[in-house]
Motif scaffolding. Structure first.
Motif, mmCIF file in Angstrom:
data_model
loop_
_atom_site.group_PDB
_atom_site.id
_atom_site.type_symbol
_atom_site.label_atom_id
_atom_site.label_comp_id
_atom_site.label_asym_id
_atom_site.label_seq_id
_atom_site.Cartn_x
_atom_site.Cartn_y
_atom_site.Cartn_z
ATOM 1 N N ASP A 382 103.402 65.243 44.784
ATOM 2 C CA ASP A 382 103.765 65.128 43.501
ATOM 3 C C ASP A 382 102.351 65.284 42.401
ATOM 4 O OD1 ASP A 382 104.551 64.315 40.913
ATOM 5 O OD2 ASP A 382 105.757 62.711 41.483
ATOM 6 N N HIS A 383 102.418 66.346 41.717
ATOM 7 C CA HIS A 383 101.150 66.685 40.890
ATOM 8 C C HIS A 383 100.962 65.692 39.849
ATOM 9 C CE1 HIS A 383 97.967 69.338 40.342
ATOM 10 N NE2 HIS A 383 98.694 70.411 40.748
ATOM 11 N N ARG A 384 102.038 64.865 39.556
ATOM 12 C CA ARG A 384 101.816 63.775 38.442
ATOM 13 C C ARG A 384 100.868 62.844 39.103
ATOM 14 N NH1 ARG A 384 108.108 62.228 37.599
ATOM 15 N NH2 ARG A 384 107.816 62.374 39.841
ATOM 16 N N ALA A 385 101.009 62.333 40.289
ATOM 17 C CA ALA A 385 100.331 61.415 40.860
ATOM 18 C C ALA A 385 98.875 61.870 41.537
ATOM 19 C CB ALA A 385 101.188 60.728 42.010
ATOM 20 N N SER A 386 98.817 63.014 41.890
ATOM 21 C CA SER A 386 97.566 63.441 42.281
ATOM 22 C C SER A 386 97.324 64.964 42.172
ATOM 23 C CB SER A 386 97.362 63.118 43.869
ATOM 24 O OG SER A 386 98.677 64.049 44.593
ATOM 25 N N ASP A 387 95.999 65.618 42.461
ATOM 26 C CA ASP A 387 95.946 67.107 42.472
ATOM 27 C C ASP A 387 95.388 67.766 43.788
ATOM 28 O OD1 ASP A 387 93.183 66.321 42.660
ATOM 29 O OD2 ASP A 387 92.864 66.121 40.557
ATOM 30 N N GLY A 388 95.322 68.830 43.788
ATOM 31 C CA GLY A 388 95.068 69.691 44.784
ATOM 32 C C GLY A 388 93.597 69.316 45.488
ATOM 33 N N HIS A 389 92.849 68.845 44.764
ATOM 34 C CA HIS A 389 91.421 68.417 45.163
ATOM 35 C C HIS A 389 91.786 67.188 46.201
ATOM 36 C CE1 HIS A 389 87.309 67.416 45.467
ATOM 37 N NE2 HIS A 389 87.458 66.036 45.145
ATOM 38 N N ARG A 390 92.227 66.146 45.579
ATOM 39 C CA ARG A 390 92.553 65.047 46.528
ATOM 40 C C ARG A 390 93.349 65.163 47.470
ATOM 41 N NH1 ARG A 390 89.315 60.877 45.880
ATOM 42 N NH2 ARG A 390 90.884 59.404 46.271
ATOM 43 N N GLY A 391 94.407 66.066 47.135
ATOM 44 C CA GLY A 391 95.295 66.333 48.484
ATOM 45 C C GLY A 391 94.658 67.044 49.713
ATOM 46 N N ALA A 392 93.769 67.799 49.493
ATOM 47 C CA ALA A 392 92.612 68.394 50.314
ATOM 48 C C ALA A 392 91.739 67.621 51.229
ATOM 49 C CB ALA A 392 91.903 69.819 49.878
ATOM 50 N N LEU A 393 91.406 66.423 50.298
ATOM 51 C CA LEU A 393 90.410 65.669 51.052
ATOM 52 C C LEU A 393 91.674 64.475 52.053
ATOM 53 C CD1 LEU A 393 88.243 64.570 48.131
ATOM 54 C CD2 LEU A 393 87.699 65.711 49.970
ATOM 55 N N PHE A 394 92.640 64.251 51.494
ATOM 56 C CA PHE A 394 93.653 63.739 52.378
ATOM 57 C C PHE A 394 93.872 64.156 53.598
ATOM 58 C CE2 PHE A 394 98.042 63.021 53.510
ATOM 59 C CZ PHE A 394 98.246 61.580 53.658
ATOM 60 N N LEU A 395 94.273 65.573 53.500
ATOM 61 C CA LEU A 395 94.562 66.363 54.752
ATOM 62 C C LEU A 395 93.364 66.337 55.671
ATOM 63 C CD1 LEU A 395 96.954 69.436 54.129
ATOM 64 C CD2 LEU A 395 97.452 67.358 55.369
ATOM 65 N N ALA A 396 92.149 66.388 55.069
ATOM 66 C CA ALA A 396 90.799 66.637 55.820
ATOM 67 C C ALA A 396 90.768 65.287 56.599
ATOM 68 C CB ALA A 396 89.711 66.882 54.984
ATOM 69 N N GLU A 397 91.137 64.139 56.069
ATOM 70 C CA GLU A 397 91.110 62.764 56.515
ATOM 71 C C GLU A 397 91.928 62.525 57.741
ATOM 72 O OE1 GLU A 397 89.600 58.794 57.203
ATOM 73 O OE2 GLU A 397 88.827 60.858 56.573
ATOM 74 N N VAL A 398 93.227 63.025 57.523
ATOM 75 C CA VAL A 398 94.172 63.295 58.742
ATOM 76 C C VAL A 398 93.608 64.119 59.780
ATOM 77 C CG1 VAL A 398 96.454 64.094 59.336
ATOM 78 C CG2 VAL A 398 96.261 62.763 57.481
ATOM 79 N N ASN A 399 92.991 65.223 59.458
ATOM 80 C CA ASN A 399 92.537 66.218 60.550
ATOM 81 C C ASN A 399 91.391 65.342 61.204
ATOM 82 O OD1 ASN A 399 91.358 68.352 62.202
ATOM 83 N ND2 ASN A 399 91.704 69.566 60.513
ATOM 84 N N ARG A 400 90.679 64.783 60.564
ATOM 85 C CA ARG A 400 89.469 63.941 61.166
ATOM 86 C C ARG A 400 89.641 62.930 62.042
ATOM 87 N NH1 ARG A 400 86.388 59.589 60.988
ATOM 88 N NH2 ARG A 400 87.630 58.561 59.471
ATOM 89 N N LEU A 401 90.729 62.139 61.794
ATOM 90 C CA LEU A 401 91.181 61.073 62.466
ATOM 91 C C LEU A 401 91.874 61.604 63.668
ATOM 92 C CD1 LEU A 401 92.728 59.075 59.573
ATOM 93 C CD2 LEU A 401 90.825 58.132 61.031
ATOM 94 N N LEU A 402 92.556 62.472 63.774
ATOM 95 C CA LEU A 402 93.119 63.009 64.944
ATOM 96 C C LEU A 402 92.263 63.602 65.790
ATOM 97 C CD1 LEU A 402 96.287 64.971 63.488
ATOM 98 C CD2 LEU A 402 96.279 62.839 64.932
ATOM 99 N N GLN A 403 90.997 63.914 65.585
ATOM 100 C CA GLN A 403 89.953 64.487 66.171
ATOM 101 C C GLN A 403 89.405 63.274 66.918
ATOM 102 O OE1 GLN A 403 89.755 67.710 66.813
ATOM 103 N NE2 GLN A 403 91.483 67.791 65.013
ATOM 104 N N GLN A 404 89.285 62.035 66.505
ATOM 105 C CA GLN A 404 88.663 60.797 66.975
ATOM 106 C C GLN A 404 89.902 59.778 67.327
ATOM 107 O OE1 GLN A 404 85.592 59.589 64.628
ATOM 108 N NE2 GLN A 404 85.298 61.803 63.601
ATOM 109 N N PRO A 405 90.554 59.971 68.213
ATOM 110 C CA PRO A 405 91.939 58.943 68.664
ATOM 111 C C PRO A 405 91.280 57.697 68.935
ATOM 112 C CG PRO A 405 91.503 60.788 70.214
ATOM 113 C CD PRO A 405 90.598 61.086 69.271
ATOM 114 N N ASP A 406 90.173 57.397 69.261
ATOM 115 C CA ASP A 406 89.824 56.033 69.518
ATOM 116 C C ASP A 406 90.007 55.277 68.263
ATOM 117 O OD1 ASP A 406 89.292 56.314 72.278
ATOM 118 O OD2 ASP A 406 87.328 57.031 71.776
#
Length: 408
Positions: A382-406
């Motif tokens: 929802d663009h009212r609550a966030s913007d693309g910059h923060r969304g990209a950081l959020f997805l990048a964090e999901v990616n990082r965590l999946l690379q480090q399942p421990d």
């Protein structure tokens, strides 16, 4: 005096039909106690009460359809004197004598013992009432013993052959034959589609969506899962889905603008991350009930919760908090063969994360080319609550965590 009202069980619910009272006047109610069963277009939902007190009056009889926000019962607060009750037309069918606690239910439905509830699909419950079938005597063949429509119809047919009625008595009943299973399924499917259409139309009309996607390499996560599952029985093995749920929850804990609700006053981040899991139903349609506090749970506990939630969702037996509490939703269509999915946000939530089909693909790593198993992760926010910059950081964090399942 506390007024207990019909809760909102999602943006696509305007009303519900009271199927069963699990309390009676004079009972003491504690926080989180299941007090009633309400049927919606998607499931028979166990309604929890988040107040403490003594039941003063049940205001709605079994079988009545009630709008969201309408009063269902009144409770006296702890220490408050319970005023004398007076009968009212609405409460008369359920204001039973204290010595008969189950007279609030329909005659054909006998309540399960305390501590155990029958799992009954909504259409099966309605049909049992119409055919006067005792659900306690029906053997369920659905997930985890849930009673399905076919189970009820089989029980009714068996009883009919075992106890044939005289021809004169049977004739009038022919005009009131219940609808066929196909007709009931069609009606229920149409009602569910109408509910989904209303919620999704509202979402696209009111929420300014933006979409992002990222390719996640799964080789490390899959190797870790293989090692973890090596010595586990099949029923206790972890699935990639639990890694995805945990990664999304931990990322949402860090980026709080993706886990919460957009109200009239603006965005309200939620202190806990309750992940809604999109579950397709066998008769068509879907629900997205919550697994609570996902970020705090160990993977084994999360796997058990996911298995239980899917089984109960498909059996049509969910709890009100599971339907109303999701703060962010995850949808996974990888098993359907699609590479990516871009979901529609379920109001009042502000984000939905999608995962597609894991597949072997050619990728470039450190200037070299290799084949790896990857999955497309997407975010609709929802663009009212966030913007693309923060969304990209959020997805990048999901990616990082999946690379480090421990870390999960």
């Amino acid at each position: 005096m506390i007024e207990f009202t019909m809760p909102a069980l999602g943006a696509d619910m305007d009303e519900g039909t009271l199927d069963e009272w699990l309390i009676k006047p004079g009972d003491t109610v504690t926080r989180g106690q299941i007090v009633a069963v309400v049927e919606t277009t998607k499931a028979a939902v166990e309604i929890e009460c988040w107040h403490e007190g003594v039941v003063n009056e049940l205001l709605v009889p079994v079988g009545q359809t009630v709008a969201v926000g309408a009063p269902l019962a009144t409770l006296a607060e702890p220490g408050e004197a319970v005023p004398p009750r007076t009968a009212s037309p609405a409460a008369t069918p359920v204001a039973a004598a204290p010595t008969e606690p189950r007279t609030v239910a329909q005659p054909s439905v006998i309540a399960a013992p305390i501590g155990h509830r029958l799992w009954v699909s909504p259409v099966a419950r309605r049909t049992a009432a119409a055919l006067n079938v005792d659900l306690k005597a029906v053997a369920g063949t659905g997930p985890q013993g849930a009673i399905t429509l076919s189970d009820v119809e089989h029980a009714a047919a068996t009883r009919h052959h075992a106890e044939p009625k005289p021809a004169a008595a049977a004739a009038p009943a022919a005009s009131s034959e219940p609808k066929s299973a196909a007709e009931k399924a069609k009606e229920r499917g149409a009602a569910m589609r109408a509910s989904i259409a209303a919620a999704m139309s509202r979402s696209k009309r009111e929420i300014p969506h933006y979409y992002l996607a990222d390719e996640v390499v799964l080789d490390t996560a899959l190797a870790w899962l293989t090692e973890q599952n090596m010595n586990r029985p099949i029923t206790e093995r972890l699935l990639p889905a639990v890694l995805q749920l945990k990664a999304v929850a931990l990322a949402a804990q860090r980026f709080t603008e993706f886990s919460g609700f957009w109200r009239d006053e603006g965005y309200e981040p939620h202190p806990a991350v309750h992940v809604g899991v999109a579950i397709s139903l066998r008769g068509g349609g879907l629900v997205a009930p919550a697994i609570h506090d996902v970020a705090e749970k160990k993977l084994d506990e999360l796997m058990a919760d996911l298995t239980d939630l899917v089984a109960r969702a498909r059996a049509g037996s969910l709890r009100s908090s599971e339907m109303s509490d999701p703060t962010i939703t995850v949808t996974n269509l990888g098993d359907k063969g699609v590479d990516s999915v871009f979901g529609v946000i379920y109001p009042p939530q502000v984000a939905i994360v999608g995962f597609g089909r894991p597949a072997q693909r050619v990728i470039v790593v450190d200037g070299g080319i290799r084949v790896a198993t990857t999955v497309q992760a997407s975010l609709a926010a929802d663009h009212r609550a966030s913007d693309g910059h923060r969304g990209a950081l959020f997805l990048a964090e999901v990616n990082r965590l999946l690379q480090q399942p421990d870390e999960l």
